[in-house]
Design a protein around this motif. Structure first.
Motif, PDB file in Angstrom:
ATOM      1  N   GLU A 314      -5.654  -6.781  -5.117  1.00  0.00           N
ATOM      2  CA  GLU A 314      -4.343  -6.243  -5.512  1.00  0.00           C
ATOM      3  C   GLU A 314      -3.996  -5.002  -4.686  1.00  0.00           C
ATOM      4  O   GLU A 314      -2.857  -4.857  -4.202  1.00  0.00           O
ATOM      5  CB  GLU A 314      -4.341  -5.891  -6.997  1.00  0.00           C
ATOM      6  N   ILE A 315      -4.961  -4.110  -4.517  1.00  0.00           N
ATOM      7  CA  ILE A 315      -4.721  -2.899  -3.739  1.00  0.00           C
ATOM      8  C   ILE A 315      -4.453  -3.238  -2.281  1.00  0.00           C
ATOM      9  O   ILE A 315      -3.558  -2.666  -1.642  1.00  0.00           O
ATOM     10  CB  ILE A 315      -5.915  -1.931  -3.883  1.00  0.00           C
ATOM     11  N   THR A 316      -5.217  -4.177  -1.732  1.00  0.00           N
ATOM     12  CA  THR A 316      -5.007  -4.595  -0.345  1.00  0.00           C
ATOM     13  C   THR A 316      -3.576  -5.094  -0.136  1.00  0.00           C
ATOM     14  O   THR A 316      -2.902  -4.733   0.833  1.00  0.00           O
ATOM     15  CB  THR A 316      -6.014  -5.694   0.034  1.00  0.00           C
ATOM     16  N   LYS A 317      -3.101  -5.884  -1.085  1.00  0.00           N
ATOM     17  CA  LYS A 317      -1.745  -6.434  -0.972  1.00  0.00           C
ATOM     18  C   LYS A 317      -0.683  -5.344  -1.127  1.00  0.00           C
ATOM     19  O   LYS A 317       0.268  -5.261  -0.334  1.00  0.00           O
ATOM     20  CB  LYS A 317      -1.552  -7.522  -2.039  1.00  0.00           C
ATOM     21  N   GLU A 357      -3.484   8.808   1.375  1.00  0.00           N
ATOM     22  CA  GLU A 357      -2.305   9.049   0.535  1.00  0.00           C
ATOM     23  C   GLU A 357      -1.718   7.736   0.034  1.00  0.00           C
ATOM     24  O   GLU A 357      -1.306   7.626  -1.130  1.00  0.00           O
ATOM     25  CB  GLU A 357      -1.253   9.853   1.308  1.00  0.00           C
ATOM     26  N   ALA A 358      -1.694   6.739   0.890  1.00  0.00           N
ATOM     27  CA  ALA A 358      -1.173   5.432   0.483  1.00  0.00           C
ATOM     28  C   ALA A 358      -2.070   4.796  -0.574  1.00  0.00           C
ATOM     29  O   ALA A 358      -1.587   4.182  -1.538  1.00  0.00           O
ATOM     30  CB  ALA A 358      -1.061   4.524   1.709  1.00  0.00           C
ATOM     31  N   LEU A 359      -3.369   4.938  -0.407  1.00  0.00           N
ATOM     32  CA  LEU A 359      -4.321   4.384  -1.369  1.00  0.00           C
ATOM     33  C   LEU A 359      -4.133   5.020  -2.742  1.00  0.00           C
ATOM     34  O   LEU A 359      -4.083   4.321  -3.771  1.00  0.00           O
ATOM     35  CB  LEU A 359      -5.745   4.619  -0.865  1.00  0.00           C
ATOM     36  N   LYS A 360      -3.989   6.318  -2.778  1.00  0.00           N
ATOM     37  CA  LYS A 360      -3.740   7.009  -4.043  1.00  0.00           C
ATOM     38  C   LYS A 360      -2.436   6.525  -4.688  1.00  0.00           C
ATOM     39  O   LYS A 360      -2.330   6.416  -5.915  1.00  0.00           O
ATOM     40  CB  LYS A 360      -3.661   8.521  -3.811  1.00  0.00           C
ATOM     41  N   ASP A 361      -1.472   6.211  -3.852  1.00  0.00           N
ATOM     42  CA  ASP A 361      -0.154   5.795  -4.340  1.00  0.00           C
ATOM     43  C   ASP A 361      -0.184   4.431  -5.028  1.00  0.00           C
ATOM     44  O   ASP A 361       0.565   4.188  -5.981  1.00  0.00           O
ATOM     45  CB  ASP A 361       0.839   5.772  -3.172  1.00  0.00           C
TER      46      ASP A 361
END
Length: 368
Positions: A314-317, A357-361
């Motif tokens: 889900e995070i990868t997508k 930052e994108a991962l945290k988002d």
């Protein structure tokens, strides 16, 4: 070529099924694992200046190619087989030569994928540390009658190194049972003290050992497709060499090997830069609350996501659709809780910071 997608979601679905060609699609690639700081511009200029000869003429065959690699790694050519990437040699080892091959998992999938059905045994790494227990691995290899065992160090996807002393002990245990030990050192150039932990210069001491190396990763030349195997077991070397077709490496790859020794210092400097970026990246990833970050020995970092975060797939997508950044999840790896893990390639500091930052988002986006 017209793109086969109209939306970012369609782009993700298309690219998630591909195995390369990413540069054509305008996104930040934190999935593939290569050195961003090598080769230098002079290498490209040299290839460009010689393009007519490289395109119009047949390249050299195996013996001469082995001499070129031997000049780079300071080994006699008779011990070396040069492959069209390590993948060509893996196909020979797993698919043609091994009667029973044992592979610690999770690991690089190709060793298992290339083996015929019933010819491969998967050995689970210690969970949740993902360390390789040499004694248990050797015992299992002997129990199942394996004639070939594989260890990737640093491992992919875990980025964890197997100590040199453990590998020597493993080789000695397996030698008594006629089992070849294949040590994949493709990412070793990004480890600390690589000269002390590589077994290349000790290869003559272990007749049942072969070292496999993809040059694509460390040298940043994925498109040239160069890999090699090194072994002092000349009978085994001949068996692999006999499976290689006469012109398996193109002229550009051959020329790269020919000029590579001139750029030894630039290569060493590039690896130091990769390691410095990775170490900063690792420390910043460790600051993400409740995420388990494994200390990396290669140029990528293995992470276990917080229990209340989205899954790896889900995070990868979401990362791709919302931020145009691509990473790898471990859903297809053989391991417990596979969907809770991701592997992130280290890039430049700026790109690594954007990834964090994108991962945290996206980690806690509400599920649909």
């Amino acid at each position: 070529m017209q793109n086969k997608y109209n939306t970012q979601t369609e782009k993700y679905e298309y690219l998630s099924k591909q195995h390369g060609g990413y540069y054509r699609h305008n996104f930040t690639d934190h999935a593939y694992l290569y050195n961003l700081y090598f080769p230098p511009k002079e290498v490209f200029a040299h290839l460009k200046d010689n393009i007519h000869n490289l395109v119009l003429n047949y390249p050299m065959a195996q013996d001469a190619l082995a001499e070129l690699v031997g000049d780079i790694i300071k080994q006699p050519a008779e011990r070396i087989i040069v492959g069209n990437g390590a993948a060509e040699i893996i196909k020979i080892l797993s698919g043609h030569l091994a009667k029973k091959i044992i592979v610690p998992v999770p690991s690089f999938n190709e060793y298992v994928n290339a083996a015929p059905e019933g010819h491969v045994v998967e050995f689970s790494l210690e969970f949740p540390s993902f360390q390789l227990d040499i004694d248990k691995f050797a015992a299992e290899a002997i129990k199942v009658g394996a004639d070939m065992a594989v260890v990737v160090t640093p491992n992919n996807p875990t980025s964890i190194l197997v100590p040199k002393s453990d590998l020597i002990r493993l080789a000695q245990k397996l030698n008594e049972h006629n089992c070849m030990l294949i040590i994949d050192e493709s990412f070793l150039d990004f480890a600390e003290n690589k000269e002390q932990i590589s077994l290349e210069q000790n290869i003559a001491e272990y007749p049942n050992m072969a070292i496999l190396k993809s040059m694509s990763k460390a040298y940043g030349i994925c498109g040239l497709r160069i890999g090699y195997m090194l072994t002092a077991n000349l009978e085994f070397a001949d068996a692999v060499r006999n499976e290689i077709h006469i012109w398996n490496i193109n002229g550009f790859a051959e020329e790269f090997l020919r000029i590579l020794p001139k750029y030894k210092q630039e290569f060493e400097d590039s690896c130091e830069k990769v390691k410095a970026d990775r170490d900063i990246f690792y420390k910043k990833l460790c600051d993400i609350k409740e995420m388990t970050v494994f200390k990396p020995d290669a140029n990528y970092i293995f992470c276990r996501l917080p229990d209340d975060a989205l899954s790896g797939p889900e995070i990868t997508k979401h990362l791709f659709i919302k931020h145009n950044i691509y990473i790898k999840d471990s859903a297809e790896k053989t391991q417990p809780d596979a969907t809770r893990y991701i592997r992130i390639a280290s890039r430049t500091n700026e790109e690594n910071n954007k990834l964090i930052e994108a991962l945290k988002d996206v980690m806690y986006i509400k599920k649909d």
